[in-house]
Design a protein around this motif. Structure first.
Motif, PDB file in Angstrom:
ATOM      1  N   ARG A  43      45.824  37.615  31.443  1.00  0.00           N
ATOM      2  CA  ARG A  43      45.015  36.558  32.068  1.00  0.00           C
ATOM      3  C   ARG A  43      45.393  36.379  33.535  1.00  0.00           C
ATOM      4  O   ARG A  43      44.533  36.315  34.410  1.00  0.00           O
ATOM      5  CB  ARG A  43      45.157  35.241  31.328  1.00  0.00           C
ATOM      6  N   ASN A  44      46.661  36.251  33.827  1.00  0.00           N
ATOM      7  CA  ASN A  44      47.160  36.054  35.192  1.00  0.00           C
ATOM      8  C   ASN A  44      48.242  37.090  35.468  1.00  0.00           C
ATOM      9  O   ASN A  44      49.425  36.764  35.524  1.00  0.00           O
ATOM     10  CB  ASN A  44      47.726  34.633  35.356  1.00  0.00           C
ATOM     11  N   THR A  46      50.939  39.672  36.868  1.00  0.00           N
ATOM     12  CA  THR A  46      51.852  39.785  38.003  1.00  0.00           C
ATOM     13  C   THR A  46      52.474  41.179  38.055  1.00  0.00           C
ATOM     14  O   THR A  46      52.980  41.577  39.098  1.00  0.00           O
ATOM     15  CB  THR A  46      52.998  38.757  37.908  1.00  0.00           C
TER      16      THR A  46
END
Length: 181
Positions: A43-44, A46
């Motif tokens: 989703r997010n 990194t």
């Protein structure tokens, strides 16, 4: 294996993404070298591995079916996690039936916190509310109408895990190809 048998040589167009977590594979863990579980951060993102995979998926467009091959160190049998849009025919029962001819199916009614029935997890909750976001949720939300994550038990021999996953892939692909005719 499917590759050695020529399974991918003809028929539909195939896109294979082998080893999305090379550090995890080398270290026999689900985390990458930075200690991040890559299959929970779609989703997010990194991590470079996930970002690269998402960029690749954006360039590829949509797939008729996505299959993610995993293993679970806690399970004692094969199981699958299936996400599908309502107009698609679920594959789980036929996959489980085929795999059960030679190998055990996970009998737990709760797997990774999800309700399972005869080795099949089909989440009912609102997927958008999930905090941890695996690859399968990204695939079903924007790249496919049908996603299966196939899980073999880490405790099984390599030959058994390969047989389980190969059988499951063949059934899923056969049904999907028949459905599109």
């Amino acid at each position: 294996s499917l590759l050695q048998s020529g399974f991918f040589d003809s028929g539909p167009a195939w896109t294979l993404c082998p080893v999305l977590n090379p550090d995890g594979l080398a270290n026999k863990t689900r985390e990458n070298a930075a200690g991040i579980d890559l299959n929970r951060e779609y989703r997010n993102p990194t991590e470079g591995e996930v970002i690269a995979h998402l960029n690749f998926l954006e360039k590829r467009g949509e797939f008729d079916l996505t299959i993610c091959l995993h293993e679970d160190w806690e399970s004692t049998g094969f199981y699958l996690y299936e996400l599908t849009h309502k107009k698609r025919i679920p594959l789980g029962s036929e996959i489980i039936q085929a795999v059960s001819q030679t190998d055990p199916i996970e009998s737990s009614e709760l797997i990774d916190g999800f309700v399972a029935e005869n080795g099949i997890i089909t989440p009912k909750e609102n997927l958008e509310e999930r905090e941890l976001w695996p690859e399968a949720l990204t695939l079903i939300s924007s790249h496919t109408e049908h996603s299966c994550t196939l899980e073999s038990p880490s405790s099984a021999t390599l030959a058994t895990r390969i047989r389980m996953l190969t059988t499951a892939c063949k059934v899923a692909c056969r049904i999907t190809c028949d459905e599109s005719l």
